[in-house]
Design a protein around this motif. Sequence first.
Motif, PDB file in Angstrom:
ATOM      1  N   LYS A 221      22.836  14.131  15.853  1.00 31.01           N
ATOM      2  CA  LYS A 221      22.876  14.325  17.619  1.00 31.01           C
ATOM      3  C   LYS A 221      21.457  14.302  18.170  1.00 31.01           C
ATOM      4  O   LYS A 221      20.701  14.879  17.614  1.00 31.01           O
ATOM      5  CB  LYS A 221      23.344  15.551  17.747  1.00 31.01           C
ATOM      6  CG  LYS A 221      25.178  15.673  17.287  1.00 31.01           C
ATOM      7  CD  LYS A 221      25.875  16.882  17.530  1.00 31.01           C
ATOM      8  CE  LYS A 221      27.133  16.930  17.037  1.00 31.01           C
ATOM      9  NZ  LYS A 221      28.133  18.145  17.435  1.00 31.01           N
ATOM     10  N   SER A 245      30.780  14.155  21.889  1.00 33.93           N
ATOM     11  CA  SER A 245      30.348  13.402  20.780  1.00 33.93           C
ATOM     12  C   SER A 245      29.547  12.166  20.967  1.00 33.93           C
ATOM     13  O   SER A 245      28.560  11.875  20.551  1.00 33.93           O
ATOM     14  CB  SER A 245      31.473  13.248  19.760  1.00 33.93           C
ATOM     15  OG  SER A 245      31.960  14.442  19.320  1.00 33.93           O
ATOM     16  N   GLU A 248      26.487  12.969  22.590  1.00 39.35           N
ATOM     17  CA  GLU A 248      25.578  13.624  21.744  1.00 39.35           C
ATOM     18  C   GLU A 248      24.876  12.902  20.896  1.00 39.35           C
ATOM     19  O   GLU A 248      23.764  12.988  20.382  1.00 39.35           O
ATOM     20  CB  GLU A 248      26.231  15.122  21.176  1.00 39.35           C
ATOM     21  CG  GLU A 248      26.426  15.910  22.206  1.00 39.35           C
ATOM     22  CD  GLU A 248      26.890  17.402  21.508  1.00 39.35           C
ATOM     23  OE1 GLU A 248      26.942  18.396  22.152  1.00 39.35           O
ATOM     24  OE2 GLU A 248      27.850  17.069  20.577  1.00 39.35           O
ATOM     25  N   PHE A 249      25.729  11.737  20.433  1.00 35.02           N
ATOM     26  CA  PHE A 249      25.391  10.753  19.384  1.00 35.02           C
ATOM     27  C   PHE A 249      24.287   9.751  19.972  1.00 35.02           C
ATOM     28  O   PHE A 249      23.953   9.011  19.174  1.00 35.02           O
ATOM     29  CB  PHE A 249      26.403  10.038  18.606  1.00 35.02           C
ATOM     30  CG  PHE A 249      27.234  11.081  17.617  1.00 35.02           C
ATOM     31  CD1 PHE A 249      26.568  11.972  17.007  1.00 35.02           C
ATOM     32  CD2 PHE A 249      28.367  11.154  17.611  1.00 35.02           C
ATOM     33  CE1 PHE A 249      27.229  12.733  15.977  1.00 35.02           C
ATOM     34  CE2 PHE A 249      29.304  11.891  16.961  1.00 35.02           C
ATOM     35  CZ  PHE A 249      28.563  12.772  15.921  1.00 35.02           C
ATOM     36  N   SER A 399      33.071   8.046  18.784  1.00 38.06           N
ATOM     37  CA  SER A 399      32.631   9.257  18.249  1.00 38.06           C
ATOM     38  C   SER A 399      33.507   9.324  16.626  1.00 38.06           C
ATOM     39  O   SER A 399      32.884   9.971  15.884  1.00 38.06           O
ATOM     40  CB  SER A 399      33.472  10.130  18.939  1.00 38.06           C
ATOM     41  OG  SER A 399      34.951  10.275  18.818  1.00 38.06           O
TER      42      SER A 399
END
Length: 413
Positions: A221, A245, A248-249, A399
Amino acid sequence: MKKRMTVLLLVVCLIAAVLPTTVSAASTNQETIWNYLRAQGFSAAGAAGIMGNLEAESGYLPNNMEDTANRKSGFSDAEFTAGVDSGEITREEFISSDRFGVCTCNPTGSPTGQEYGYGLAQWTFTTRKAALYDFAKSRGVSIADLTMQLDFMIGEMSSSLKSYLKTADDVEEACVTFHNDYERSSATASMLTGRVNRAINVYNKYSGSTYVKPETVHFPKVTVYTQGQFTDVSASEWYTGNVASAVEFGLMKGNSSSTFNPNGNVTIAEAITMAARIHSIYTTGGESFVQKSGQAWYQVYLDYAYQNGIIGQSDYTCDVNQKITRAKFAVIFAKALPEKALPARNTVADGKIPDVPMSASYAAAVYQLYRAGILSGDETGSFYPQNTIRRSEAAAVVSRMADSDNRVAVSLP
């Protein structure tokens, strides 16, 4: 005694005619067991893991009696089975008997609990053999009935083991897990390796693909998502966790500093950009795309995707500002990660996605992503290949690509 044996042998001859023959029975039973387990919802890896153990235990022969018991009693597998079915060998003797067992009862006459093995899974412990005997009698079938033994095995398995084997994507892990949770034999490490090799052979024979040990994917992340940072993504939406997700990735951003536009459509350029980032992070551990002066913002991603085989010439030269169809999106993302990072974990039989015919050019990609838990379709399993794809749906895909823990269960047997 002579009269007793004559009656027993007569029963053997009569019952043997209706029992499964051992002539090529192993190969026939193997296919039957595979089809049975898959119909029960076990993944290809899960079914193979079970079967690697059954092959080691009994060679897929449901009338198999432990060799030591054969030698000790002088009975063949067929003779013993016929005796049990006729009642010549009583329930008590089937469960525990020094005549057939490999261990003697304790001084009080009670069984020690470790007797001879019998059947597909070589059931040995006295309480388990008693349950098997009673189950066969309740069905009115032979103690060596293949379907009965499979049903009994499924009934004995813990719910957690069954759940695991229905989503397992690692044949080796599934084989060892089934052994340790269900069989619990005294197999040595080398024996376990033999079971795993048998399981892999089964997988290669029946699954339609060659086994490749899967990898789990866990992207790092690169930022923190805070609920509420996008005013159009409430905490209660089905896609909220996926949006978090994806952000954050580092695979998706908002369309503004305060909105994500979850219902907006994804363009071809945006899809290729996400796929290129996924491929780069998986391959190198990060992504450092630098746009060249005077080029469109997406050109660096198109170049990378084309050079790394994610897209072909037609995708590279088309109008990438068009909205992308779900079919084209699947084709691109099926190439964003290697096969070992997209292992099959779901049972999705060929032809079972209602609106994706196997003859379609995009079918292989869609089926691969369904089986990997990346795509799921609606409640009927339908994919709607010609529809456009929304940003919320794209967030779900990326995600799941970026973290194996986010992948979903699908069952279309």
